[in-house]
Design a protein around this motif. Structure first.
Motif, PDB file in Angstrom:
ATOM      1  N   PHE A  39     -55.534   9.662 -23.404  1.00  0.00           N
ATOM      2  CA  PHE A  39     -56.718   9.400 -24.128  1.00  0.00           C
ATOM      3  C   PHE A  39     -57.889  10.046 -23.823  1.00  0.00           C
ATOM      4  N   SER A  40     -58.098  10.299 -22.435  1.00  0.00           N
ATOM      5  CA  SER A  40     -59.355  11.204 -21.958  1.00  0.00           C
ATOM      6  C   SER A  40     -59.063  12.691 -21.929  1.00  0.00           C
ATOM      7  N   THR A  41     -57.681  13.083 -22.318  1.00  0.00           N
ATOM      8  CA  THR A  41     -57.325  14.615 -22.279  1.00  0.00           C
ATOM      9  C   THR A  41     -57.409  15.218 -23.641  1.00  0.00           C
ATOM     10  N   LEU A  42     -58.320  16.118 -23.840  1.00  0.00           N
ATOM     11  CA  LEU A  42     -58.444  16.801 -25.010  1.00  0.00           C
ATOM     12  C   LEU A  42     -58.094  18.156 -24.990  1.00  0.00           C
ATOM     13  N   ILE A  43     -56.975  18.469 -25.547  1.00  0.00           N
ATOM     14  CA  ILE A  43     -56.286  19.778 -25.817  1.00  0.00           C
ATOM     15  C   ILE A  43     -56.285  20.197 -27.069  1.00  0.00           C
ATOM     16  N   SER A  44     -56.855  21.447 -27.238  1.00  0.00           N
ATOM     17  CA  SER A  44     -56.833  22.118 -28.714  1.00  0.00           C
ATOM     18  C   SER A  44     -55.635  22.302 -29.314  1.00  0.00           C
ATOM     19  N   VAL A  45     -55.439  22.250 -30.576  1.00  0.00           N
ATOM     20  CA  VAL A  45     -53.985  22.664 -31.302  1.00  0.00           C
ATOM     21  C   VAL A  45     -53.844  24.438 -30.870  1.00  0.00           C
ATOM     22  N   HIS A  46     -54.939  24.958 -30.624  1.00  0.00           N
ATOM     23  CA  HIS A  46     -54.782  26.371 -30.673  1.00  0.00           C
ATOM     24  C   HIS A  46     -54.491  26.815 -29.039  1.00  0.00           C
ATOM     25  N   ALA A  47     -54.356  26.094 -28.112  1.00  0.00           N
ATOM     26  CA  ALA A  47     -54.246  26.113 -26.728  1.00  0.00           C
ATOM     27  C   ALA A  47     -52.710  26.397 -26.619  1.00  0.00           C
ATOM     28  N   LYS A  48     -52.122  27.454 -25.717  1.00  0.00           N
ATOM     29  CA  LYS A  48     -50.946  27.777 -25.458  1.00  0.00           C
ATOM     30  C   LYS A  48     -50.682  27.467 -23.934  1.00  0.00           C
ATOM     31  N   GLU A  67     -54.156  30.609 -29.625  1.00  0.00           N
ATOM     32  CA  GLU A  67     -53.864  31.568 -28.599  1.00  0.00           C
ATOM     33  C   GLU A  67     -55.377  31.937 -27.931  1.00  0.00           C
ATOM     34  N   ALA A  68     -56.377  31.286 -28.404  1.00  0.00           N
ATOM     35  CA  ALA A  68     -57.697  31.541 -27.722  1.00  0.00           C
ATOM     36  C   ALA A  68     -57.654  31.323 -26.333  1.00  0.00           C
ATOM     37  N   ILE A  69     -57.007  30.197 -25.822  1.00  0.00           N
ATOM     38  CA  ILE A  69     -56.731  29.784 -24.560  1.00  0.00           C
ATOM     39  C   ILE A  69     -55.277  29.837 -24.204  1.00  0.00           C
ATOM     40  N   VAL A  70     -54.851  30.544 -23.290  1.00  0.00           N
ATOM     41  CA  VAL A  70     -53.548  31.005 -22.908  1.00  0.00           C
ATOM     42  C   VAL A  70     -53.508  30.436 -21.421  1.00  0.00           C
ATOM     43  N   ILE A  71     -52.703  29.397 -21.299  1.00  0.00           N
ATOM     44  CA  ILE A  71     -52.560  28.931 -19.622  1.00  0.00           C
ATOM     45  C   ILE A  71     -50.905  29.038 -19.211  1.00  0.00           C
ATOM     46  N   GLY A  72     -50.838  29.548 -18.005  1.00  0.00           N
ATOM     47  CA  GLY A  72     -49.313  29.882 -17.371  1.00  0.00           C
ATOM     48  C   GLY A  72     -49.098  28.233 -16.686  1.00  0.00           C
ATOM     49  N   ASN A  73     -48.271  28.495 -15.694  1.00  0.00           N
ATOM     50  CA  ASN A  73     -47.664  27.496 -14.975  1.00  0.00           C
ATOM     51  C   ASN A  73     -48.201  27.045 -13.894  1.00  0.00           C
ATOM     52  N   ILE A 105     -59.583  32.948 -23.102  1.00  0.00           N
ATOM     53  CA  ILE A 105     -59.646  32.525 -21.711  1.00  0.00           C
ATOM     54  C   ILE A 105     -58.006  32.759 -21.335  1.00  0.00           C
ATOM     55  N   GLU A 106     -57.714  33.532 -20.522  1.00  0.00           N
ATOM     56  CA  GLU A 106     -56.330  33.789 -20.007  1.00  0.00           C
ATOM     57  C   GLU A 106     -56.120  33.426 -18.815  1.00  0.00           C
ATOM     58  N   ILE A 107     -55.510  32.452 -18.451  1.00  0.00           N
ATOM     59  CA  ILE A 107     -55.365  31.793 -17.072  1.00  0.00           C
ATOM     60  C   ILE A 107     -53.772  32.033 -16.539  1.00  0.00           C
ATOM     61  N   GLY A 108     -53.508  32.503 -15.401  1.00  0.00           N
ATOM     62  CA  GLY A 108     -52.230  32.649 -14.917  1.00  0.00           C
ATOM     63  C   GLY A 108     -51.594  31.384 -14.307  1.00  0.00           C
ATOM     64  N   SER A 109     -50.976  31.331 -13.004  1.00  0.00           N
ATOM     65  CA  SER A 109     -50.169  30.260 -12.601  1.00  0.00           C
ATOM     66  C   SER A 109     -50.807  29.940 -11.204  1.00  0.00           C
ATOM     67  N   GLY A 110     -50.340  28.690 -10.921  1.00  0.00           N
ATOM     68  CA  GLY A 110     -50.783  28.037  -9.489  1.00  0.00           C
ATOM     69  C   GLY A 110     -52.089  28.173  -9.087  1.00  0.00           C
ATOM     70  N   ASN A 111     -52.856  27.706 -10.223  1.00  0.00           N
ATOM     71  CA  ASN A 111     -54.536  27.867  -9.781  1.00  0.00           C
ATOM     72  C   ASN A 111     -54.876  26.286  -9.730  1.00  0.00           C
ATOM     73  N   GLN A 112     -55.890  26.076  -8.916  1.00  0.00           N
ATOM     74  CA  GLN A 112     -56.569  24.804  -8.904  1.00  0.00           C
ATOM     75  C   GLN A 112     -58.082  24.783  -9.495  1.00  0.00           C
ATOM     76  N   PHE A 113     -58.368  23.867 -10.222  1.00  0.00           N
ATOM     77  CA  PHE A 113     -59.690  23.744 -11.105  1.00  0.00           C
ATOM     78  C   PHE A 113     -60.338  22.465 -10.601  1.00  0.00           C
ATOM     79  N   CYS A 129     -64.119  37.839 -22.749  1.00  0.00           N
ATOM     80  CA  CYS A 129     -62.489  37.323 -22.314  1.00  0.00           C
ATOM     81  C   CYS A 129     -63.089  37.122 -20.764  1.00  0.00           C
ATOM     82  N   ILE A 130     -62.305  36.061 -20.392  1.00  0.00           N
ATOM     83  CA  ILE A 130     -62.438  35.444 -18.935  1.00  0.00           C
ATOM     84  C   ILE A 130     -60.997  35.516 -18.606  1.00  0.00           C
ATOM     85  N   LYS A 131     -60.504  36.532 -17.711  1.00  0.00           N
ATOM     86  CA  LYS A 131     -59.275  36.477 -17.142  1.00  0.00           C
ATOM     87  C   LYS A 131     -59.110  36.010 -15.609  1.00  0.00           C
ATOM     88  N   ILE A 132     -58.171  35.189 -15.531  1.00  0.00           N
ATOM     89  CA  ILE A 132     -57.838  34.489 -14.271  1.00  0.00           C
ATOM     90  C   ILE A 132     -56.540  34.628 -13.867  1.00  0.00           C
TER      91      ILE A 132
END
Length: 224
Positions: A39-48, A67-73, A105-113, A129-132
């Motif tokens: 209910f409080s988590t909003l995720i874009s339809v365009h996020a991968k 795919e303007a936001i791409v998030i790994g694992n 925004i491109e994010i890899g894997s195993g990060n803590q936010f 472009c922000i690459k993490i």
């Protein structure tokens, strides 16, 4: 209002604003993701979104095209994590850039936010472009902006605005030799247009003119 109508109205508002419906959000769990409060988590339809990510309450991922936001694992997004990848205003203002794509925004894997104040990551101006990379930490109110690259293991610790910077990759924070760990920025204030090398810590004061560089072993003794 019936429960069915309530859920329908919630989903209508989400779709009107470009976010997944409640059921679409929970469908992310079929790939091993955890959504603790849809209910409080909003995720874009365009996020991968990849697999095995954890989304705590009050997380927002906003994007305006596929795919303007791409998030790994296996990333963890604690409360008040806000990601935005968007283009310029197209409502007829003099600042329109109709031929230039918005940010990515491109994010890899195993990060803590987060946690402790949340994290903001905004690629919301033309062509940014922000690459993490992997296995980084971004905590306590950090804000990441502009064309910035955060290599594997990088850390931003504190209420710091990081704009157009490069943090070089290295070992994660748990690495045995602190001087082989990825670049770190810590403190409070603004840092802009800097490259922080592997094994270095940039300590930021209230203004970018107050940046101090240290070897990481200055703060952390070698292990073992």
């Amino acid at each position: 209002m019936s429960e069915q109508n309530l859920y329908s109205d919630i989903d209508t508002q989400r779709r009107d604003n470009g976010f997944l419906s409640l059921s679409e959000t929970m469908a992310l769990t079929q790939r091993g993701n955890t959504v603790l409060d849809p209910f409080s988590t909003l995720i874009s339809v365009h996020a991968k979104i990849g697999r095995d990510n954890v989304f705590y309450p009050s997380v927002t991922l906003r994007a305006d095209r596929p795919e303007a936001i791409v998030i790994g694992n296996a990333n963890t997004f604690y409360p008040m994590s806000y990601l935005e990848a968007s283009g310029p205003d197209t409502n007829g203002s003099e600042n329109n850039y109709p031929s230039i794509e918005g940010g990515v925004i491109e994010i890899g894997s195993g990060n803590q936010f987060g946690p402790e104040g949340g994290v903001s990551i905004k690629a919301n101006s033309p062509g940014t472009c922000i690459k993490i990379g992997d296995n980084g930490r971004y905590l306590s109110g950090a804000m990441l902006l502009g064309n910035s690259t955060f290599g594997d293991g990088a850390q931003v610790l504190g209420s710091i605005t990081v704009q157009n910077c490069i943090l070089e990759a290295g070992d994660p924070f748990s690495g045995q030799d602190p001087d082989l760990r990825a670049a770190v920025i810590k403190g409070r204030g603004l840092i802009r247009g800097q490259t922080i090398h592997t094994g270095k810590v940039a300590v930021v004061g209230e203004a970018s003119s107050q940046i101090t560089l240290h070897e990481q072993s200055y703060f952390h003794p070698k292990k073992g």
